[in-house]
Design a protein around this motif. Structure first.
Motif, PDB file in Angstrom:
ATOM      1  N   MET A 122       2.727  43.312 -11.319  1.00 30.02           N
ATOM      2  CA  MET A 122       1.667  42.244 -10.423  1.00 30.02           C
ATOM      3  C   MET A 122       1.988  41.052 -11.326  1.00 30.02           C
ATOM      4  O   MET A 122       2.069  40.952 -12.373  1.00 30.02           O
ATOM      5  CB  MET A 122       0.461  43.095 -10.718  1.00 30.02           C
ATOM      6  N   ALA A 123       1.744  40.060 -10.605  1.00 33.56           N
ATOM      7  CA  ALA A 123       1.658  38.609 -11.251  1.00 33.56           C
ATOM      8  C   ALA A 123       0.393  38.176 -11.392  1.00 33.56           C
ATOM      9  O   ALA A 123      -0.708  38.814 -10.986  1.00 33.56           O
ATOM     10  CB  ALA A 123       2.391  37.613 -10.296  1.00 33.56           C
TER      11      ALA A 123
ATOM     12  N   ASP B  74       1.675  43.458  -1.833  1.00 31.66           N
ATOM     13  CA  ASP B  74       3.055  43.166  -1.877  1.00 31.66           C
ATOM     14  C   ASP B  74       3.859  44.091  -2.893  1.00 31.66           C
ATOM     15  O   ASP B  74       4.740  43.999  -3.906  1.00 31.66           O
ATOM     16  CB  ASP B  74       3.638  41.632  -2.577  1.00 31.66           C
ATOM     17  N   GLY B  75       3.359  45.272  -2.802  1.00 29.14           N
ATOM     18  CA  GLY B  75       3.953  46.577  -3.653  1.00 29.14           C
ATOM     19  C   GLY B  75       3.218  46.596  -5.088  1.00 29.14           C
ATOM     20  O   GLY B  75       3.825  47.342  -5.744  1.00 29.14           O
ATOM     21  N   CYS B  76       2.381  45.881  -5.217  1.00 35.28           N
ATOM     22  CA  CYS B  76       1.712  45.807  -6.712  1.00 35.28           C
ATOM     23  C   CYS B  76       0.312  46.229  -6.428  1.00 35.28           C
ATOM     24  O   CYS B  76      -0.226  46.001  -5.234  1.00 35.28           O
ATOM     25  CB  CYS B  76       2.048  44.464  -7.130  1.00 35.28           C
ATOM     26  N   HIS B  77      -0.316  46.635  -7.609  1.00 35.93           N
ATOM     27  CA  HIS B  77      -1.797  46.809  -7.785  1.00 35.93           C
ATOM     28  C   HIS B  77      -2.269  46.521  -8.910  1.00 35.93           C
ATOM     29  O   HIS B  77      -1.500  46.592 -10.080  1.00 35.93           O
ATOM     30  CB  HIS B  77      -2.223  47.979  -6.938  1.00 35.93           C
ATOM     31  N   LEU B  78      -3.462  46.442  -9.139  1.00 27.17           N
ATOM     32  CA  LEU B  78      -4.129  46.377 -10.443  1.00 27.17           C
ATOM     33  C   LEU B  78      -3.895  47.756 -11.196  1.00 27.17           C
ATOM     34  O   LEU B  78      -3.970  48.609 -10.539  1.00 27.17           O
ATOM     35  CB  LEU B  78      -5.708  45.978 -10.467  1.00 27.17           C
ATOM     36  N   THR B  79      -3.996  47.489 -12.654  1.00 30.32           N
ATOM     37  CA  THR B  79      -3.849  48.760 -13.468  1.00 30.32           C
ATOM     38  C   THR B  79      -5.189  49.435 -13.602  1.00 30.32           C
ATOM     39  O   THR B  79      -5.297  50.673 -13.444  1.00 30.32           O
ATOM     40  CB  THR B  79      -3.379  48.275 -14.909  1.00 30.32           C
ATOM     41  N   ALA B  80      -6.412  48.583 -13.712  1.00 30.89           N
ATOM     42  CA  ALA B  80      -7.630  49.142 -13.413  1.00 30.89           C
ATOM     43  C   ALA B  80      -8.659  48.060 -13.217  1.00 30.89           C
ATOM     44  O   ALA B  80      -8.392  46.585 -13.016  1.00 30.89           O
ATOM     45  CB  ALA B  80      -7.925  49.608 -15.226  1.00 30.89           C
ATOM     46  N   ALA B  81      -9.695  48.485 -12.851  1.00 31.97           N
ATOM     47  CA  ALA B  81     -10.693  47.624 -12.411  1.00 31.97           C
ATOM     48  C   ALA B  81     -12.055  48.130 -12.374  1.00 31.97           C
ATOM     49  O   ALA B  81     -12.243  49.314 -12.476  1.00 31.97           O
ATOM     50  CB  ALA B  81     -10.496  46.974 -10.858  1.00 31.97           C
ATOM     51  N   ALA B  82     -13.207  47.193 -12.452  1.00 32.70           N
ATOM     52  CA  ALA B  82     -14.415  47.564 -12.714  1.00 32.70           C
ATOM     53  C   ALA B  82     -15.604  46.721 -11.901  1.00 32.70           C
ATOM     54  O   ALA B  82     -15.094  45.344 -12.012  1.00 32.70           O
ATOM     55  CB  ALA B  82     -15.116  48.105 -13.880  1.00 32.70           C
ATOM     56  N   ILE B  83     -16.671  46.896 -11.581  1.00 34.17           N
ATOM     57  CA  ILE B  83     -17.801  46.019 -11.229  1.00 34.17           C
ATOM     58  C   ILE B  83     -18.835  46.445 -12.285  1.00 34.17           C
ATOM     59  O   ILE B  83     -19.309  47.618 -11.977  1.00 34.17           O
ATOM     60  CB  ILE B  83     -18.098  46.183  -9.724  1.00 34.17           C
ATOM     61  N   VAL B  84     -19.235  45.657 -13.064  1.00 39.32           N
ATOM     62  CA  VAL B  84     -20.166  45.933 -13.879  1.00 39.32           C
ATOM     63  C   VAL B  84     -21.400  44.908 -14.021  1.00 39.32           C
ATOM     64  O   VAL B  84     -21.263  43.655 -13.631  1.00 39.32           O
ATOM     65  CB  VAL B  84     -19.686  45.626 -15.398  1.00 39.32           C
ATOM     66  N   GLY B  85     -22.626  45.523 -14.104  1.00 41.86           N
ATOM     67  CA  GLY B  85     -23.940  44.498 -13.845  1.00 41.86           C
ATOM     68  C   GLY B  85     -23.976  43.970 -15.218  1.00 41.86           C
ATOM     69  O   GLY B  85     -23.306  44.259 -16.204  1.00 41.86           O
TER      70      GLY B  85
ATOM     71  N   ASP C 118     -10.846  50.308  -2.082  1.00 42.28           N
ATOM     72  CA  ASP C 118     -10.198  49.622  -1.071  1.00 42.28           C
ATOM     73  C   ASP C 118     -10.045  48.069  -0.979  1.00 42.28           C
ATOM     74  O   ASP C 118      -9.040  47.767  -0.082  1.00 42.28           O
ATOM     75  CB  ASP C 118     -11.119  49.634   0.164  1.00 42.28           C
ATOM     76  N   HIS C 119     -10.329  47.517  -2.138  1.00 40.00           N
ATOM     77  CA  HIS C 119      -9.998  46.220  -2.144  1.00 40.00           C
ATOM     78  C   HIS C 119      -9.383  45.867  -3.551  1.00 40.00           C
ATOM     79  O   HIS C 119      -8.198  45.283  -3.590  1.00 40.00           O
ATOM     80  CB  HIS C 119     -11.377  45.472  -2.025  1.00 40.00           C
ATOM     81  N   LEU C 120     -10.152  46.177  -4.600  1.00 39.72           N
ATOM     82  CA  LEU C 120      -9.441  45.771  -5.952  1.00 39.72           C
ATOM     83  C   LEU C 120      -8.379  46.580  -6.322  1.00 39.72           C
ATOM     84  O   LEU C 120      -7.238  45.773  -6.845  1.00 39.72           O
ATOM     85  CB  LEU C 120     -10.553  45.772  -6.901  1.00 39.72           C
ATOM     86  N   MET C 121      -8.141  47.676  -5.950  1.00 34.11           N
ATOM     87  CA  MET C 121      -7.061  48.460  -6.390  1.00 34.11           C
ATOM     88  C   MET C 121      -5.971  48.419  -5.379  1.00 34.11           C
ATOM     89  O   MET C 121      -5.143  49.407  -5.297  1.00 34.11           O
ATOM     90  CB  MET C 121      -7.515  50.144  -6.805  1.00 34.11           C
ATOM     91  N   ALA C 122      -6.335  48.020  -4.194  1.00 35.98           N
ATOM     92  CA  ALA C 122      -5.220  47.956  -3.019  1.00 35.98           C
ATOM     93  C   ALA C 122      -3.791  47.197  -3.251  1.00 35.98           C
ATOM     94  O   ALA C 122      -3.939  46.585  -4.226  1.00 35.98           O
ATOM     95  CB  ALA C 122      -5.930  47.094  -1.702  1.00 35.98           C
ATOM     96  N   ASP C 123      -2.981  47.726  -2.572  1.00 34.77           N
ATOM     97  CA  ASP C 123      -1.587  47.451  -2.879  1.00 34.77           C
ATOM     98  C   ASP C 123      -1.604  45.856  -2.241  1.00 34.77           C
ATOM     99  O   ASP C 123      -1.669  45.684  -1.147  1.00 34.77           O
ATOM    100  CB  ASP C 123      -0.899  48.363  -1.781  1.00 34.77           C
TER     101      ASP C 123
END
Length: 109
Positions: free
Chosen positions: A88-89, A16-27, A9-14
């Motif tokens: 994405m910039a 301005d028409g762009c989104h992250l390629t990949a994301a993770a939350i790691v301990g 819902d947040h890191l991979m969200a659109d």
């Protein structure tokens, strides 16, 4: 809110028409709390090596190669990792990752 919803819902969200390629939350111990479907687990060891050696909580590491890059925010308990590619910039990636990281730090996480 589940850790996976922070990704979906947040890191991979659109943005301005762009989104992250990949994301993770790691301990800090390397355990993956949540990740996007295309996040490669091999990135975790590399990120942990770099972040453990030079950063304290609140620090941000940014990297760029070619048309893409990465932003990593260290919180008290975790690393927020965002990987992007054009269109994405870098600033958009920074904004998304750091906003979630700052929120988690405020929550003591």
């Amino acid at each position: 809110m589940s850790w996976q919803s922070y990704i979906d819902d947040h890191l991979m969200a659109d943005i301005d028409g762009c989104h992250l390629t990949a994301a993770a939350i790691v301990g800090h111990d390397g355990s993956v709390w949540a990740q996007s479907s295309n996040f490669l687990s091999m990135w975790v060891d590399l990120v942990l090596t770099v972040v453990r050696s030079i950063c304290e909580p609140g620090a941000v590491i940014r990297g760029k190669k070619g048309s893409g890059g990465v932003t990593i925010k260290k919180t008290t308990l975790a690393l927020i990792i965002g990987i992007y590619d054009e269109p994405m910039a870098p600033g958009q990636c920074n904004m998304v990752v750091e906003k979630i990281g700052d929120y988690l730090i405020e929550q003591g996480l």
